[in-house]
Design an enzyme around this catalytic site. Structure first.
Site, PDB file in Angstrom:
ATOM      1  N   LYS A 141       0.859  -1.185   0.000  1.00 39.34           N
ATOM      2  CA  LYS A 141       0.000   0.000   0.000  1.00 39.34           C
ATOM      3  C   LYS A 141       0.896   1.237   0.000  1.00 39.34           C
ATOM      4  CE  LYS A 141      -4.569   0.701   0.265  1.00 39.34           C
ATOM      5  NZ  LYS A 141      -5.625  -0.116  -0.347  1.00 39.34           N
ATOM      6  N   GLY A 147     -26.352   1.232   4.649  1.00 35.44           N
ATOM      7  CA  GLY A 147     -25.617   2.001   3.662  1.00 35.44           C
ATOM      8  C   GLY A 147     -26.023   1.576   2.265  1.00 35.44           C
ATOM      9  N   VAL A 148     -26.411   2.536   1.434  1.00 30.56           N
ATOM     10  CA  VAL A 148     -26.790   2.208   0.058  1.00 30.56           C
ATOM     11  C   VAL A 148     -26.031   3.119  -0.908  1.00 30.56           C
ATOM     12  CG1 VAL A 148     -28.977   0.989   0.271  1.00 30.56           C
ATOM     13  CG2 VAL A 148     -28.956   3.467   0.514  1.00 30.56           C
ATOM     14  N   GLY A 149     -24.709   3.103  -0.771  1.00 30.13           N
ATOM     15  CA  GLY A 149     -23.846   3.807  -1.704  1.00 30.13           C
ATOM     16  C   GLY A 149     -23.703   3.018  -2.989  1.00 30.13           C
ATOM     17  N   ASN A 150     -22.648   3.305  -3.750  1.00 27.62           N
ATOM     18  CA  ASN A 150     -22.492   2.701  -5.072  1.00 27.62           C
ATOM     19  C   ASN A 150     -22.449   1.179  -5.034  1.00 27.62           C
ATOM     20  OD1 ASN A 150     -22.442   5.215  -6.290  1.00 27.62           O
ATOM     21  ND2 ASN A 150     -20.229   5.402  -6.157  1.00 27.62           N
ATOM     22  N   VAL A 151     -21.630   0.608  -4.134  1.00 23.11           N
ATOM     23  CA  VAL A 151     -21.520  -0.847  -4.052  1.00 23.11           C
ATOM     24  C   VAL A 151     -22.820  -1.446  -3.541  1.00 23.11           C
ATOM     25  CG1 VAL A 151     -20.347  -2.781  -2.928  1.00 23.11           C
ATOM     26  CG2 VAL A 151     -19.006  -0.829  -3.776  1.00 23.11           C
ATOM     27  N   ALA A 152     -23.338  -0.895  -2.456  1.00 24.85           N
ATOM     28  CA  ALA A 152     -24.542  -1.465  -1.840  1.00 24.85           C
ATOM     29  C   ALA A 152     -25.752  -1.368  -2.758  1.00 24.85           C
ATOM     30  CB  ALA A 152     -24.829  -0.772  -0.518  1.00 24.85           C
TER      31      ALA A 152
END
Length: 358
Positions: free
Chosen positions: A74, A173-178
């Site tokens: 990283k 959580g309902v962001g892009n992935v969710a």
């Protein structure tokens, strides 16, 4: 470094561009260290070092558990991503990466973008996610797909069948992935309960998937078969565990357990927990395919092995009578140790795919 057996810690400084960066390489037994570059306003250099080290070790386990021939690394750039970026900075950073001769391959992370990767690519081939090289695109749908197939393996363990039809899933959580995860669940006939601090994200999910919305603090205690944490870390803790009614915990959020002992508690309660870094590996699997000349069909086929990886974790958990979060670490460590017996640190050679990109 000695305590957790890190291989290398590199400090990068370029006065002209203002670059101050740290590259941490944890382990290259399986192959070159792949991990993103994060740009963040750290309080001090010690905090930046600790973050780079922690994240690099996490990538070793994620890549190993995903079955990738890649080690863990990283990088962090110290600075404000909103105002401190410039072309010279990322090109200077690219030259430092090139100097490692393939031991570290970078990618996007928090605070960096495709455009930043394009600048790094001006100086080195050891970068993924660059539109100049041929990016695999937005990783969110692929990460969501991996979470979905991995969740099904956990559902099979808990309910005897891997179908989510008729199951109630509480999605935090309902962001892009969710949102994409909700799409897969809805298409297979699951009932959805959603929450998010972003009211617009909740509204979109309710309209698209006929989901029920609840306040953020209420999501833990709803009647649900599956709890899908897809937002914050450390949300499996002393306050939330007593509220949970779900038999499965499977979501895309990182570092879901606040402390290791919380993984022990949910194991003792009989909840099937799909460890986060096994479940959310779809993104890194997808971007890793760029190293071979990106092929979406091949990448998605590899992402589908997350189902098998979750099954392996569950089997190790039962075999060794340990919680699944410990079993996931053991699965990754066993794979690394098996190959460590036959080869040591990664070195670029004419048999490695990256040779063809130089």
């Amino acid at each position: 470094m000695a305590r957790d057996d890190y291989e290398q810690l590199l400090f990068c400084q370029d006065e002209q561009s203002g670059l101050k960066a740290i590259i941490a390489i944890h382990d290259t037994t399986l192959g070159p260290a792949l991990g993103g570059t994060r740009m963040w306003t750290y309080d001090n250099e010690e905090a930046a070092i600790n973050d780079a080290l922690r994240l690099a070790k996490g990538m070793t386990y994620k890549n190993a558990a995903a079955g990738l021939n890649l080690g863990g690394g990283k990088a962090v750039i110290i600075g404000d991503p909103k105002k401190d970026k410039n072309e010279e900075m990322f090109r200077a950073f690219g030259r430092f990466i090139q100097g490692l001769n393939g031991r570290y391959i970078t990618a996007e992370d928090v605070g960096t973008t495709v455009e930043d990767m394009d600048l790094i690519y001006e100086e080195t081939n050891f970068v993924t996610g660059s539109s100049a090289f041929g990016s695999s695109g937005n990783p969110s749908p692929v990460t969501a797909y991996g979470c979905f197939v991995g969740m099904k393996a956990a559902v099979k363990e808990a309910f005897g069948s891997d179908s989510v039809e008729g199951k109630t899933v509480a999605v935090q959580g309902v962001g892009n992935v969710a949102f994409e995860l909700c799409r897969h669940l809805h298409e297979e006939g699951a009932r959805l309960i959603v929450t998010d601090i972003n009211k617009e994200a909740v509204r979109r999910a309710v309209e698209a998937f006929d989901a029920k919305a609840v306040d953020p603090g209420d999501i833990y205690g709803v009647e649900a078969d599956i709890f899908a944490p897809c937002a914050l870390g450390a949300i499996i803790n002393d306050q939330t565990i007593p509220q949970l009614k779900a038999k499965v915990i499977a979501g895309s959020a990182n570092n879901q357990l606040k402390e290791p002992r919380h993984g022990d508690i949910i194991h003792e309660k009989g909840i099937v927990y799909a460890p986060d870094y096994v479940l959310n590996a779809g993104g890194v699997i997808n971007v890793a395919d760029e190293l071979h000349g990106y092929n979406q069909e091949r990448a998605l086929k590899k992402v589908e092995t997350i189902y098998n990886n979750v099954e392996k974790v569950i089997n190790i958990s039962k075999r060794d009578r340990i919680p699944t979060y410990v079993a996931a670490d053991r699965m990754a460590e066993e794979r690394i140790e098996t190959l460590r017996k036959s080869r040591s640190q990664f070195l670029l050679n004419d048999k490695h795919i990256l040779y063809n990109r130089i």
